[in-house]
Scaffold this motif. Sequence first.
Motif, PDB file in Angstrom:
ATOM      1  N   ALA A 290       0.698  -1.162  -0.070  1.00 24.83           N
ATOM      2  CA  ALA A 290      -0.044   0.079   0.108  1.00 24.83           C
ATOM      3  C   ALA A 290       0.932   1.275   0.115  1.00 24.83           C
ATOM      4  O   ALA A 290       0.395   2.335  -0.383  1.00 24.83           O
ATOM      5  CB  ALA A 290      -1.134  -0.044   1.228  1.00 24.83           C
ATOM      6  N   VAL A 291       2.168   1.304   0.434  1.00 23.23           N
ATOM      7  CA  VAL A 291       2.771   2.429   0.615  1.00 23.23           C
ATOM      8  C   VAL A 291       3.998   2.569  -0.579  1.00 23.23           C
ATOM      9  O   VAL A 291       4.534   3.607  -1.025  1.00 23.23           O
ATOM     10  CB  VAL A 291       3.556   2.520   1.993  1.00 23.23           C
ATOM     11  N   LYS A 347      -3.765   0.635  -1.445  1.00 18.33           N
ATOM     12  CA  LYS A 347      -4.113   2.008  -0.540  1.00 18.33           C
ATOM     13  C   LYS A 347      -4.231   1.830   1.074  1.00 18.33           C
ATOM     14  O   LYS A 347      -4.795   0.680   1.220  1.00 18.33           O
ATOM     15  CB  LYS A 347      -5.400   2.847  -1.054  1.00 18.33           C
ATOM     16  N   ILE A 348      -3.673   2.533   1.637  1.00 18.04           N
ATOM     17  CA  ILE A 348      -3.737   2.214   3.153  1.00 18.04           C
ATOM     18  C   ILE A 348      -5.063   2.414   3.725  1.00 18.04           C
ATOM     19  O   ILE A 348      -5.369   1.695   4.613  1.00 18.04           O
ATOM     20  CB  ILE A 348      -2.559   3.282   4.079  1.00 18.04           C
ATOM     21  N   ALA A 353      -6.516   2.722   7.560  1.00 17.79           N
ATOM     22  CA  ALA A 353      -6.047   3.770   7.834  1.00 17.79           C
ATOM     23  C   ALA A 353      -6.616   5.095   7.631  1.00 17.79           C
ATOM     24  O   ALA A 353      -7.733   4.843   6.557  1.00 17.79           O
ATOM     25  CB  ALA A 353      -4.566   4.013   7.207  1.00 17.79           C
ATOM     26  N   ALA A 354      -6.959   6.031   8.169  1.00  8.68           N
ATOM     27  CA  ALA A 354      -7.636   7.369   7.864  1.00  8.68           C
ATOM     28  C   ALA A 354      -6.793   8.581   7.930  1.00  8.68           C
ATOM     29  O   ALA A 354      -5.711   8.690   8.526  1.00  8.68           O
ATOM     30  CB  ALA A 354      -8.795   7.420   8.961  1.00  8.68           C
ATOM     31  N   GLN A 382       3.370  13.755   3.316  1.00  7.73           N
ATOM     32  CA  GLN A 382       2.992  13.756   1.722  1.00  7.73           C
ATOM     33  C   GLN A 382       2.727  12.320   1.360  1.00  7.73           C
ATOM     34  O   GLN A 382       1.780  11.810   0.787  1.00  7.73           O
ATOM     35  CB  GLN A 382       3.954  14.619   0.981  1.00  7.73           C
ATOM     36  N   ILE A 383       3.847  11.388   1.506  1.00  5.52           N
ATOM     37  CA  ILE A 383       3.720  10.118   0.953  1.00  5.52           C
ATOM     38  C   ILE A 383       2.499   9.359   1.470  1.00  5.52           C
ATOM     39  O   ILE A 383       1.653   8.664   0.786  1.00  5.52           O
ATOM     40  CB  ILE A 383       5.074   9.303   1.124  1.00  5.52           C
ATOM     41  N   LEU A 384       2.342   9.661   3.110  1.00  2.00           N
ATOM     42  CA  LEU A 384       1.324   8.881   3.543  1.00  2.00           C
ATOM     43  C   LEU A 384      -0.227   9.326   3.296  1.00  2.00           C
ATOM     44  O   LEU A 384      -0.839   8.531   2.892  1.00  2.00           O
ATOM     45  CB  LEU A 384       1.349   8.932   5.042  1.00  2.00           C
TER      46      LEU A 384
END
Length: 388
Positions: A290-291, A347-348, A353-354, A382-384
Amino acid sequence: MLGNFSYMNATKLYFGEDSLQYLKDELPKYGPAVQLIYGGGSIKKNGIYDAVVEILKACGKTVVEDGGVMPNPTVEKLREGVKIARDNHTDLLLAVGGGSCCDYAKAVSVAVHCDEDPWEKYFIRFEEPACEIVPVGCILTMAGTGSEMNGGSVITNHEAKLKIGHVFGENVMPKFSILNPKFTYSLPQKQMIAGIYDIFSHICEQYFSGEDDNTSDYLAEGLMKSVIHSSLIALKNPEDYEARSNIMWTATWALNTLIAKGKSTDWMVHMLGQAVGAYTDATHGMTLSAVSLPYYRHIMPCGLAKFKRFAKEVWGVETEGRSDMEIAESGLSALEAWMRQLGLAMKISELGAAEDMIEGMADATFILKGGYKVLDRSEVVQILRECL
């Protein structure tokens, strides 16, 4: 190749569908009390537990039960395992399961004879053990982490919202590991593909660093191509022995320290993924998938030559008449297509993740310096966000 290094791997491997029989050759090297470490009980359903216990008893061993190791082993479980080992004077920690069981066993091994809190000593201060280490053996039932042939151990502290890995030295590596590809057949498909991406990510973390002509990079490319090829076969037929055996063998060589030699290494995908995992408790391989793409697209301009090579050598991207950036981007697009074909999390937010977790996850992300770009905290955020 640049730099100076020494190389040794202390783990003896037994590989193949008859490999469990060699457990009886290893057991006489250790005392009578064997702490049998396993997860949620699937090994009792598929017969592996009974086969292992039969060998242990035939060799005169006392079996000390230590089940219930969770996919992301917690500090509470670690302390429980240490107490079991102390109370029973454990002579050998035998992990039967995937990377989590192996990681947990190694964490217990360095903590049994240590008077300090293992979380603080090994996962906060990153100290090395100065005490007696209880030996570890592994019987692998899931391919992915490479924990069966390295000194790594990852432990989660939910209260602190931290998931931290410590790579111990060769004295903590498993003394032996038994790898039977058929033991991986009963894994749910989601776990199989998560393990496959964990393997691939381990290779990438070591590959996307350095620009010298390095033998380790040629080895890494071969391992990546093997994973891609075998993964698609296993996706269609999870009991294809050849595919599952190649996946298992590649997992071991992806992270047994070999392809890191002579290189700097990155590991920021793992730092980001572990931060996500600390907040979501999601499957490790899925946090990595996801990352990965947002991170690699962020650093690609700084390591353009290697990303171009990745596109050409691993994915067979055509290069004629195209710019280096176009070629490199096509390589990441090919990676993305394969990931989607496997059914990985992209996607996280798929993992729970939120937006309101982003700042905390950024705080939980260790920033390392071995890759093409050293991130600052704003870039992590930014990446997260791009991963949501």
